[in-house]
Design a protein around this motif. Structure first.
Motif: not given
Length: 372
Positions: A85-91, A97-99, A123-126, A131-134
């Motif tokens: 997850t490092h340096f990944k956020d947003g889309e 996460v979806a994958a 933690m914040y980014d995930l 929230a976006r992915l339900g």
């Protein structure tokens, strides 16, 4: 001696606390029970349906240096996929996460109570992705090793938000990860649950928790390191060595231009709870690698009286006073401004003013406090 029951220990004893059929665990070496059983193994033994793992900065096994991670891989012990997850956020993070195919994300990483330490922002980014992915999000809470009564430093200015600070909290924030999650989730709106750490009180020192200290990252070896980090971590934004590449990172601060005046000047300030010892050291990597530098080691003799952020600012003011032509800012995009959470510190020091005026203890961020 009794110990605080962490959220991880409670969940391992009662897996019914956790909803979900496909659970992803966000963790690292600090994710252990009090007997040092890894949370991963304890939850699997309890029947928690773990289907994916997620690694933060330094990686899930903690082998990577600052600013790096271990990449995507397969966990050899469990066969589960590990998603970096490092340096990944947003889309981009949403796609990761979806994958993974999980319906619930579980966070179990020990924080050290300093805003610019990055695990809470993973933690914040995930949480934002959840929230976006339900998806559901569960924090297995742990004590703040710096305690929960004292805060230091200004609230983050949102204009300077980054991966070393995404929300308006102080430098030394006095919150647990669960409390911080509840605070930021008011704007994110995820399906969030915090499994509290039973028996923790805000005034407790870490030694009183009965929990083992597990180094949360490669340059955070001891509780002594964590204690000074809210102040000396600011030197990452300067051309002084903050002790990386030594066995005492953040307890050692120095530079090639420091001379015999530095330690006496610091001790003359009479800062509460700390003394300074003149020393020489040779960093093995990063700033001044392979060069003998002169500086000080911080010796904290009264942790309750010690104020790390005020100490760090006092040290920086002393350096600027003694070596005005030598101290310089370091890193991309004026990294100091992101560490401090605004440009007030660099502007203050560049103007020759005393930065200790910036360190009034702020009000705690409004939100739900889980512990007395």
């Amino acid at each position: 001696m009794s110990h605080v029951r962490t959220g991880a220990e409670r969940l391992a004893a009662d897996p019914g606390l956790l909803p979900g059929d496909r659970v992803g665990l966000i963790s690292n070496p600090t994710g252990v029970l009090p007997d040092l059983t890894p949370t991963l193994g304890a939850l699997r033994a309890a029947g928690v349906p773990l289907t994916a793992l997620f690694g933060p900065e330094h990686g899930m096994t903690g082998t990577a240096q600052a600013g790096f991670s271990e990449g995507d891989r397969i966990d050899p012990a469990t066969g589960l996929p590990v998603f970096d997850t490092h340096f990944k956020d947003g889309e981009v993070l949403d796609e990761v996460v979806a994958a993974s195919g999980v319906d619930t994300l579980v966070f179990d990483i020990a924080d050290i109570g300093t805003r610019f330490y990055t695990y809470v922002w993973t933690m914040y980014d995930l949480l934002a992705s959840a929230a976006r992915l339900g998806l559901r999000f569960v924090v297995l809470d742990r004590p703040n090793p710096l305690g929960g009564l004292v805060t230091e430093g200004p609230l983050l200015d949102p204009a300077f938000a980054s991966f070393v600070g995404r929300a308006p909290i102080p430098v030394r924030h006095g919150l647990t990860a669960g409390e911080l999650a509840l605070f930021v989730n008011r704007s994110l709106g995820a399906d969030l649950r915090v499994i509290k750490a039973e028996g923790w009180r805000r005034e407790m020192r870490f030694a009183e928790t009965g929990l083992p200290w597990v180094m949360p990252s490669v340059n955070m070896p001891t509780l002594d390191t964590a204690l000074v980090y809210p102040g000396t971590g600011l030197f990452e934004g300067t051309n002084m060595s903050e002790g990386r590449g030594t066995t005492r990172p953040f307890e050692l601060v120095g530079a090639p231009y420091v001379d015999e005046r530095f330690a006496p000047a610091l001790n003359a300030l009479g800062l509460p709870g700390v003394r300074f010892r003149e020393t020489w050291f040779t960093p093995t990597f990063q700033k001044h690698a392979g060069t003998v530098v002169r500086g000080v080691q911080l010796h904290v003799h009264d942790p309750l009286a010690f104020r790390p952020v005020m100490t760090g600012l006092s040290m920086m003011h002393t350096v600027r006073t003694l070596y005005p032509e030598d101290l310089a800012w370091w890193g991309p995009d004026l990294f100091m401004d992101h560490l401090w959470g605004s440009d007030t510190l660099t502007r203050c020091l560049d103007a020759g003013e005393d930065p200790r005026t910036l360190c009034q203890e702020p009000a705690r961020p409004e939100g739900e406090l889980l512990y007395e």
